[in-house]
Design an enzyme around this catalytic site. Structure first.
Site, PDB file in Angstrom:
ATOM      1  CB  THR A  89      -0.916   0.007   1.235  1.00  0.00           C
ATOM      2  OG1 THR A  89      -1.593   1.253   1.305  1.00  0.00           O
ATOM      3  CG2 THR A  89      -0.143  -0.190   2.534  1.00  0.00           C
ATOM      4  CD  GLU A 111      -2.895  -0.441   5.784  1.00  0.00           C
ATOM      5  OE1 GLU A 111      -3.907  -0.370   5.055  1.00  0.00           O
ATOM      6  OE2 GLU A 111      -2.002   0.421   5.787  1.00  0.00           O
ATOM      7  CE  LYS A 136      -8.657   5.985   0.726  1.00  0.00           C
ATOM      8  NZ  LYS A 136      -9.468   5.536   1.852  1.00  0.00           N
ATOM      9  CD1 TRP A 174      -5.530   6.517   0.512  1.00  0.00           C
ATOM     10  CD2 TRP A 174      -3.947   5.627   1.825  1.00  0.00           C
ATOM     11  NE1 TRP A 174      -6.132   6.094   1.669  1.00  0.00           N
ATOM     12  CE2 TRP A 174      -5.189   5.542   2.497  1.00  0.00           C
ATOM     13  CE3 TRP A 174      -2.801   5.148   2.466  1.00  0.00           C
ATOM     14  CZ2 TRP A 174      -5.309   4.999   3.760  1.00  0.00           C
ATOM     15  CZ3 TRP A 174      -2.934   4.591   3.722  1.00  0.00           C
ATOM     16  CH2 TRP A 174      -4.181   4.512   4.362  1.00  0.00           C
TER      17      TRP A 174
END
Lengths: 534, 534
Positions: free
Chosen positions: A181, A326, A434, A439
């Site tokens: 990520t 996550e 975002k 992100w």
């Protein structure tokens, strides 16, 4: 009770035994394939046997750079079921980040879509662990490429063992999938998904109170398979024997609408940007999409107007959900409780536009500096999450301690929780932007901008964007006597970031508003920027 | 992924946080109570605190003799969430078996419904571990009883701590519930359910492809809470925030029909005998039961005629399922696959009357002496089951090795499995008789009969029964010169068996047909008996 391990191989066993007649429809660069699950499982076993012969061992990482199609789905089960770890690589990362994550994951082999070969060709000389490149293509011949050694995915599958047995000694807490990520700052962070986490997440997706995936569904994940496992949908759908429609590369709104119509898709999933595009397409052309029982939307908050357009204008039920890399990702789903269905339209929409109720299996709370905040829909706190499909750290990363504290994931999202337990995201503790479900770290951009010799200080803020939700704008104070242009700034950033990270606008100013202790006042800055741009 | 433990306490936390307004309707001996989940959880915490003060510690067993009502449901979560083990006692067992299981489980306290006190009063002097008796009653005063020390459930709850914290250190593999099953021979066998098993089973019950339990449901378990945890439905319903209707003691078909109508029950569950009774009631009186989305039926095979009557005559969807005490119990559910919905009526009924497809999470196969049998709907084999909510042995019982072999539960049920994976039970390897959803061991009855001084040999066979599915018939060969009556035989058996085990008929004969090696030819004997009785 028996110590039966919750593994992906046992999920695939169910598919093989009971859903051999059900189908996967897969759109690739050149055509649309249709496979039965019987053929799918045989190809999956073949792929595993071929990887085994190439030297992939238990615990090894195998990377993929692929769109949503059957070959990618084969890798989804083949790699973890042989005890290796599937590393799904975000094809939209910058060269630097691509290089970083492949080397950090120590990928032994890469499975690459033909059209994505250039991404790797550019960085091949800097890859430190890759022993071979497997090209996923419909063509007979391998494409010209500087990558070596190069293998044909289809030849490997054709020459593999269709009855290959997966290893038996996989424990449910063993790693199955790895996904990176883009974090708040610095390099991407890896999240390792265990067999147990993916299994339980699949059960949750099949529960009536979440997405209710079932054998009777025809499921089309638009969210990429390189992005949090397409929200885990391919795992659950394969296990439950749902018909799957995989929309392939560069699926435009027109292509998506046609696929839904032709294959009578019942549930589809993607970020708001996708659904804005689909709504526009539906305004221009007429389709029969009444097979849809749910449009699952996450990644960014869905605007109320979008929910209203789907439900009221087009009669398509909309399901707003929330999660992150996550969290595998399902954390909340926004459904009305049984006693809320009689609320007036506007109130129902208000409820439905929240991130929703935490799904069975997961726990969450919002905390501020004094502890857990009241569930009154007003008090704000940072969202903390825990549960069996929530990561407990980043993969080989000393930044884990920033987000994983005392058994809870600290999301950085600021939320309210109302009396019904419905979560609503109101802000972010860190200044992430975002865009299109991904992100962008303002802090990263700022740090790089401030490293420019002519820049005195720089701040990056988000501005609302109808298509991408948010887009970054750079605010720059130049050093005295310096004079550079917007284009020069962008050219400077370009080699270091993914294209979609680049600010839409660069605004030069005399001063950036700051707090008394010298921190940027982002809120004030954002207002100033919006004033200037409007 | 986080090492979050799957426990009942975490399930109750969800109920408390998000479903405080939802309701439990509970019928007891004297009235119908209505509680919100908010009140329910407070009472549950109070009960746990009271048991704690009485000396119940982690790992202790607490027995219950109760009907389906709110107090029993409180014990369902209170006892396991304090780390103790809930032992639900089948109130229909014989005195001998009651005594045996309470002593074998070493129950420290017993929670007993007022009307069930005589069951325990009769055996109290032979109980070796019980330290106190807690009476569940609506009345202010404790009833007269020889049991001592005796406590009032309601006083304990009233004086308990409504905010009592459950222990934190429960691991998911810890024992939560204990339930005994009447086995093939000898004493009942205990099955210990872990928190993990019950949690995963609850997830499965909430999946669309099984029972699809959800917040929107109003659930009425008719299957007793002393029988495999009412099929796990109270755990799942509480967790998911469903409205619950608990039908209480001696619920007649008329009472059940009224409860469904009044509370708009959406799903109910019980054995075929219950549904035969309900069908009869529906013939005699008119009710509006169109809130029902499913009548879940298991315990014995549901006759096709029953399925047809529910669906065609009354428009009530019927869901046939299969499981046993050792399997928590959900193993299969008989739903049509999406491509079977267009089959002709008769074929659909044929499919639906099978035990069905194994639910996600469980694995099964049928084996004969040569290995796994073909899935062709013809070849027969013993059903073997494994999975995370399947027992791996009996509680402190050296008979475990008879049923748990090489990681599989050997069910003793003989089945076929068709091309679609649908299981159909065709016979039983052992000569069990299934009456009203409960097992009767013919071997036990035979052994006792043959212990009678006047009996030469005895065999017990089942005959079909419209109400109870099967009933036992005893076939007896007397010793030369002896002459006793049916009544004398029944009187002889009575003190040693539960009432419902007693044979309906006793047939005296000259010889029992045998195989060449001297084993009873039960099939031939059954035909002979049916001929004589018709």
């Amino acid at each position: 009770m028996m110590n039966t391990q919750l593994t992906l191989a046992s999920m695939l066993d169910r598919t093989e035994r009971y859903f051999s007649k059900k189908r996967i429809i897969s759109r690739t660069l050149t055509k649309t394939h249709t496979f039965t699950y019987e053929a799918y499982v045989k190809r999956t076993r073949s792929l595993a046997s071929a990887l085994y012969k190439l030297g992939v061992e238990k615990g090894d990482r195998v990377g993929t750079l692929g769109w949503n199609h059957h070959r990618h789905l084969e890798a989804y089960f083949a790699v973890p079921s042989m005890g290796a770890v599937l590393h799904t690589i975000n094809i939209r990362l910058s060269e630097d980040h691509l290089k970083f994550i492949i080397n950090h994951a120590e990928d032994k082999f890469l499975l690459i879509d033909e059209d994505l070969l250039p991404l790797i060709e550019r960085i091949k000389d800097e890859l430190t662990s890759v022993e071979g490149f497997i090209v996923m293509t419909d063509k007979e011949e391998l494409p010209d490429s500087t990558l070596a050694p190069m293998y044909s995915y289809e030849k490997l599958v054709a020459n593999g063992e269709r009855t290959f047995s997966f290893v038996e000694d996989i424990a449910e807490n063993d790693a199955a999938v790895l996904c990176y990520t883009s974090g708040t700052t610095g390099k991407p962070k890896g999240v390792l998904y265990s067999h147990r986490g993916l299994y339980l997440h699949s059960m949750s997706l099949g529960m009536t109170d979440t997405a209710g995936l079932s054998e009777a569904d025809t499921v089309m994940p638009v969210v990429p398979m390189f992005h949090v496992n397409a929200w885990g949908i391919p795992f659950a759908s394969t296990w439950l024997g749902s018909t799957q429609v995989l929309p392939g590369p560069n699926a435009t709104p027109k292509i998506l609408a046609k696929l839904i119509e032709e294959h009578k898709v019942t549930i589809t999933a993607g970020v708001p940007t996708i659904w804005l595009g689909l709504l526009k397409e539906l305004e221009q052309e007429s389709y029969n999409l009444n097979s849809l029982r749910a449009v699952l939307c996450g990644g960014s908050a869905a605007p109320k107007g979008m929910i209203r357009a789907f439900e009221e204008t087009h009669g398509i039920p909309f399901l707003h959900a929330y999660g992150m890399t996550e969290t595998t990702p399902l954390v909340t789903a926004s459904k009305l409780k049984s006693y809320q269905t009689d609320l007036p339209d506007e109130e129902r929409l208000e409820v439905r536009s929240k991130q929703g109720l935490v799904v069975p299996g997961i726990e969450l709370k919002a905390v501020n500096e004094y502890g857990e905040v009241k569930a009154d829909g007003v008090e704000m706190g940072e969202l903390l999450i825990r549960g069996p499909w929530i990561a407990d750290g980043y993969y080989k990363d000393d930044r884990s301690g920033e987000a994983f504290i005392d058994g809870w994931l600290h999301t950085g999202d600021v939320v309210t929780i109302d009396e019904e337990g419905l979560v609503k995201i109101v802000d972010r503790t860190k200044d992430l932007i975002k865009s299109g479900g991904e992100w962008i770290s303002s802090v990263d951009l700022e740090n790089t901008l401030m490293a420019h010799p002519d820049v005195f200080e720089a701040a990056v803020v988000s501005i609302p964007d109808p298509k991408w939700q948010e887009r970054p704008v750079a605010c720059i104070v130049l050093k005295d006597g310096k004079n550079i242009t917007k284009d020069e700034i962008i050219n400077y950033l370009e080699p270091q970031f993914a294209k979609w990270w680049l600010p839409d606008e660069v605004i030069f100013m005399d001063e950036i508003p700051k707090t008394s202790v010298g921190k940027f006042l982002k809120m004030a800055l954002r207002e100033q920027v919006l004033g200037q741009l409007s």
